[in-house]
Design a protein around this motif. Structure first.
Motif, PDB file in Angstrom:
ATOM      1  N   GLY A 249      38.178  37.789  44.286  1.00 25.37           N
ATOM      2  CA  GLY A 249      39.407  37.138  44.722  1.00 25.37           C
ATOM      3  C   GLY A 249      40.656  37.914  44.340  1.00 25.37           C
ATOM      4  O   GLY A 249      40.601  39.072  43.917  1.00 25.37           O
ATOM      5  N   ARG A 250      41.782  37.253  44.480  1.00 20.84           N
ATOM      6  CA  ARG A 250      43.077  37.859  44.201  1.00 20.84           C
ATOM      7  C   ARG A 250      43.569  37.423  42.819  1.00 20.84           C
ATOM      8  O   ARG A 250      43.390  36.275  42.412  1.00 20.84           O
ATOM      9  N   ILE A 251      44.194  38.362  42.126  1.00 17.95           N
ATOM     10  CA  ILE A 251      44.767  38.106  40.806  1.00 17.95           C
ATOM     11  C   ILE A 251      46.273  38.317  40.897  1.00 17.95           C
ATOM     12  O   ILE A 251      46.733  39.332  41.431  1.00 17.95           O
ATOM     13  N   THR A 252      47.023  37.361  40.399  1.00 18.03           N
ATOM     14  CA  THR A 252      48.479  37.491  40.373  1.00 18.03           C
ATOM     15  C   THR A 252      48.945  37.655  38.936  1.00 18.03           C
ATOM     16  O   THR A 252      48.398  37.038  38.013  1.00 18.03           O
ATOM     17  N   VAL A 253      49.943  38.485  38.749  1.00 15.09           N
ATOM     18  CA  VAL A 253      50.459  38.827  37.419  1.00 15.09           C
ATOM     19  C   VAL A 253      51.823  38.185  37.230  1.00 15.09           C
ATOM     20  O   VAL A 253      52.634  38.126  38.166  1.00 15.09           O
TER      21      VAL A 253
END
Length: 398
Positions: A249-253
């Protein structure tokens, strides 16, 4: 005051350090908003320790005697607390600062003739202007220019700033470090900044390369395994990495998180709630800033607390559940007790095979608070710092 002990550690005699440490402990104890009978006894013992060790200033020739009115007033604190309650941080400097705003500045604005009525008129007008500014801010009239606001009104719009939008704007304001939390006492919480950073890769391996942490993918997958199957039992070998879930999936910082907690000794809201911003920003005004936090995880030392330096705040979704996590580097105490001279814990970077250890934690349900480490001079090692015992006590009341 907490920085002073770290600056002079190793340069002053042991008894002087113990004297200064006892005095600071006394100051922090009497700042509490509630003092019970055991606390009064602790204050008395701390004061006796201060009086015992201050003899070093006479023995070393710094002073001939010690007869200072402000130090003498310390002996009256225990009885005064019984009679009038906790001072709760009351200080003469508070009234002095208010005297400047309420008397000195209005006096300077008067013509010095029958100044009292002029001063009262000035204070009344300032209060009205402050109230008017608050109303205008809620209506959205302080955003933009007067002409733009008038144009929106003439166009049939109602430029109101909703409370939720205002709160989100405050949480996203990276220059807003701390402040009061209005309302009653509530449970501690940590929330990531609402706006994610867009300059980071979204894919796991690409993000690891971007932040230069090659072990991040392995730690990430092991963290997911513990979330799905629970933490492993003690003395069990680590789970093979192939048995850990694969994440695509996508990881947001995020560059910061806001911690809200109960801190009655700080200048908080009516319910004693306070907030602090914890940062992990690679370019904070030109420099990397990695804040250090205390986390309550029932550790065997330091009253159940552990220390971590935050390298990354990030969030992701796995199996329809949103996770808000932090990548931290642990700092471990040197010894099982605080330093006998300063009364402060000495900590150093935890290392494994010569490299700093890393871990992924989910700090959101855990009481956490930003702290400042004070480097020792001279330093036992490049990574050694000291923290004050008082900060540890604050975490325990969250």
């Amino acid at each position: 005051m907490k920085i002073y002990l770290g600056a002079v550690a190793g340069y002053l005699p042991s008894d002087m350090m113990k004297c200064l440490s006892a005095f600071m402990d006394f100051c922090y104890l009497v700042r509490r908003n509630a003092l019970a009978a055991p606390d009064i006894e602790n204050i008395k013992n701390t004061l006796a320790r201060f009086h015992h060790y201050r003899q070093i200033f006479i023995d070393s020739g710094v002073r001939v005697d010690i007869s200072l009115p402000r130090q003498h007033s310390l002996v009256h604190y225990p009885r005064s607390v019984y009679l009038f309650g906790s001072p709760n941080g009351l200080c003469s400097s508070i009234t002095e600062s208010k005297h400047i705003k309420a008397v000195k500045e209005p006096w300077r604005r008067s013509n010095r003739y029958n100044a009292l009525s002029q001063m009262l008129r000035t204070l009344t007008r300032l209060d009205k202007l402050s109230a008017l500014k608050s109303v205008f801010t809620k209506r959205g009239m302080m955003a933009g220019t007067t002409s733009s606001y008038t144009g929106r009104v003439l166009a049939g719009e109602q430029p109101q700033v909703e409370a939720a939008e205002a709160a989100a704007a405050l949480a996203d304001n990276e220059d807003d470090d701390d402040g009061t939390v209005h309302g009653p006492k509530s449970l501690s919480s940590i929330d990531l900044a609402p706006t994610p950073q867009r300059s980071y890769p979204k894919e796991l391996n690409a993000l690891a390369a971007h932040i230069q942490q090659p072990r991040f993918p392995e730690l990430f997958r092991r963290y997911l395994h513990e979330e799905v199957h629970g933490p492993p039992a003690e003395d069990t070998p680590p789970v093979p990495i192939d048995a850990c879930p694969v994440f695509g999936g996508r990881i947001t910082v995020h560059h910061s998180a806001v911690a809200r907690f109960y801190a009655p000794s700080d200048l908080g809201g009516a319910g004693g709630m306070y907030r602090e911003r914890i940062r992990s920003n690679p370019n904070w005004h030109g420099y990397a800033r990695r804040d250090t936090v205390l986390v309550d995880v029932a550790a065997p030392t330091m009253n159940g607390l552990v220390i971590g330096r935050v390298h990354l705040f990030f969030s992701f979704t796995f199996h329809d559940k949103v996770y808000e996590c932090a990548l931290v580097n642990w700092l471990v105490p040197v010894g099982d007790s605080p330093d006998p001279d300063t009364g402060m814990w000495v900590v150093e970077t935890e290392r494994e095979r010569g490299r700093p250890t890393l871990a992924i934690i989910n700090p959101m349900p855990l009481p956490a608070r930003h702290i400042s480490l004070v480097s020792t001079v001279p330093q036992p090692s490049p990574s050694t710092s000291i923290i004050q015992t008082h900060w540890t006590l604050l975490i325990l009341i969250l």
